[in-house]
Design a protein around this motif. Structure first.
Motif, PDB file in Angstrom:
ATOM      1  N   ASP A 130       0.459  -7.329  -0.695  1.00 39.70           N
ATOM      2  CA  ASP A 130       1.668  -7.734   0.021  1.00 39.70           C
ATOM      3  C   ASP A 130       2.921  -7.174  -0.632  1.00 39.70           C
ATOM      4  N   LEU A 131       2.947  -7.164  -1.964  1.00 43.42           N
ATOM      5  CA  LEU A 131       4.131  -6.716  -2.690  1.00 43.42           C
ATOM      6  C   LEU A 131       4.376  -5.215  -2.541  1.00 43.42           C
ATOM      7  N   PHE A 132       3.328  -4.414  -2.697  1.00 45.34           N
ATOM      8  CA  PHE A 132       3.489  -2.959  -2.739  1.00 45.34           C
ATOM      9  C   PHE A 132       2.826  -2.210  -1.583  1.00 45.34           C
ATOM     10  N   GLY A 133       2.179  -2.922  -0.668  1.00 44.14           N
ATOM     11  CA  GLY A 133       1.507  -2.254   0.443  1.00 44.14           C
ATOM     12  C   GLY A 133       0.192  -1.609   0.039  1.00 44.14           C
ATOM     13  N   TRP A 134      -0.392  -2.045  -1.078  1.00 45.68           N
ATOM     14  CA  TRP A 134      -1.655  -1.475  -1.547  1.00 45.68           C
ATOM     15  C   TRP A 134      -2.821  -2.012  -0.731  1.00 45.68           C
ATOM     16  N   THR A 135      -3.808  -1.148  -0.500  1.00 46.80           N
ATOM     17  CA  THR A 135      -5.095  -1.547   0.047  1.00 46.80           C
ATOM     18  C   THR A 135      -6.140  -1.210  -0.996  1.00 46.80           C
ATOM     19  N   ARG A 167     -15.769  -0.740  -3.151  1.00 45.64           N
ATOM     20  CA  ARG A 167     -17.090  -0.137  -3.364  1.00 45.64           C
ATOM     21  C   ARG A 167     -17.288   0.484  -4.735  1.00 45.64           C
ATOM     22  N   THR A 168     -16.260   0.599  -5.532  1.00 44.43           N
ATOM     23  CA  THR A 168     -16.375   1.269  -6.819  1.00 44.43           C
ATOM     24  C   THR A 168     -16.988   0.331  -7.858  1.00 44.43           C
ATOM     25  N   PRO A 169     -18.173   0.654  -8.385  1.00 45.98           N
ATOM     26  CA  PRO A 169     -18.757  -0.201  -9.424  1.00 45.98           C
ATOM     27  C   PRO A 169     -18.089   0.056 -10.773  1.00 45.98           C
ATOM     28  N   VAL A 170     -17.882  -1.011 -11.531  1.00 43.91           N
ATOM     29  CA  VAL A 170     -17.310  -0.903 -12.870  1.00 43.91           C
ATOM     30  C   VAL A 170     -18.187  -1.682 -13.842  1.00 43.91           C
ATOM     31  N   SER A 171     -18.004  -1.427 -15.107  1.00 46.46           N
ATOM     32  CA  SER A 171     -18.747  -2.136 -16.144  1.00 46.46           C
ATOM     33  C   SER A 171     -18.441  -3.631 -16.064  1.00 46.46           C
ATOM     34  N   ASP A 185      -6.356   2.074  -2.977  1.00 43.63           N
ATOM     35  CA  ASP A 185      -6.467   3.233  -2.090  1.00 43.63           C
ATOM     36  C   ASP A 185      -5.105   3.907  -1.972  1.00 43.63           C
ATOM     37  N   HIS A 186      -5.112   5.189  -1.743  1.00 40.57           N
ATOM     38  CA  HIS A 186      -3.880   5.953  -1.526  1.00 40.57           C
ATOM     39  C   HIS A 186      -2.905   5.741  -2.675  1.00 40.57           C
ATOM     40  N   ASN A 187      -3.411   5.932  -3.886  1.00 42.59           N
ATOM     41  CA  ASN A 187      -2.616   5.631  -5.074  1.00 42.59           C
ATOM     42  C   ASN A 187      -1.640   6.728  -5.452  1.00 42.59           C
ATOM     43  N   THR A 188      -1.679   7.853  -4.753  1.00 40.56           N
ATOM     44  CA  THR A 188      -0.704   8.899  -5.039  1.00 40.56           C
ATOM     45  C   THR A 188       0.024   9.268  -3.755  1.00 40.56           C
ATOM     46  N   THR A 189       1.235   9.766  -3.907  1.00 40.86           N
ATOM     47  CA  THR A 189       2.002  10.236  -2.767  1.00 40.86           C
ATOM     48  C   THR A 189       1.560  11.646  -2.417  1.00 40.86           C
ATOM     49  N   SER A 190       2.064  12.171  -1.326  1.00 40.04           N
ATOM     50  CA  SER A 190       1.664  13.512  -0.895  1.00 40.04           C
ATOM     51  C   SER A 190       2.015  14.583  -1.927  1.00 40.04           C
ATOM     52  N   ASP A 191       3.004  14.306  -2.793  1.00 42.96           N
ATOM     53  CA  ASP A 191       3.347  15.279  -3.829  1.00 42.96           C
ATOM     54  C   ASP A 191       2.636  14.993  -5.156  1.00 42.96           C
ATOM     55  N   GLY A 192       1.647  14.066  -5.153  1.00 41.06           N
ATOM     56  CA  GLY A 192       0.815  13.833  -6.330  1.00 41.06           C
ATOM     57  C   GLY A 192       1.352  12.808  -7.314  1.00 41.06           C
TER      58      GLY A 192
END
Length: 128
Positions: free
Chosen positions: A24-29, A33-37, A50-57
């Protein structure tokens, strides 16, 4: 050039609530599915942003997880070629190893945590 920050994590006792909050705060989704230790988060309770970088990286990957038995903290990971060597170096410079190396479920990535001389929790990640 030094070693880069490659990942961040927000860990807490109620990861679902944290994912809703930061979503809600940052628009993150989140991709769940990523398994972690299990040293990092309860199985199935870790979501990568998801979508953690902008189009310019701009931006770095991150995730939110944890569970009832996990201590709340925010941490960043520095990419290193050898996690064990990095943890040993951190200790030799006055840091304290807190965890690791631990490998991810696929056995392709190792992670470790240490505290710096001021007690800040930092992580390293690299190949197994």
């Amino acid at each position: 050039m030094g070693q880069p920050v490659v990942h961040f994590e927000i860990i807490g006792k109620d990861p679902e609530k944290l994912r809703r909050y930061y979503g809600d705060l940052f628009g993150w989704t989140f991709d769940m599915r990523t398994p972690v230790s299990e040293a990092v988060s309860e199985p199935g309770n870790y979501g990568c942003v998801d979508h953690n970088t902008t189009s310019d990286g701009v931006g770095i990957p991150g995730g939110i997880g944890g569970g009832r038995d996990y201590e709340a903290h925010v941490i960043f990971y520095v990419g290193v070629p050898d996690v064990e060597a990095a943890l040993q170096r951190a200790e030799s410079l006055g840091g304290t190893r807190r965890m690791g190396p631990k490998k991810n479920p696929e056995g392709t990535l190792a992670v470790g945590h240490f505290t710096d001389p001021e007690g800040n929790l930092i992580a390293v990640a690299g190949p197994m």
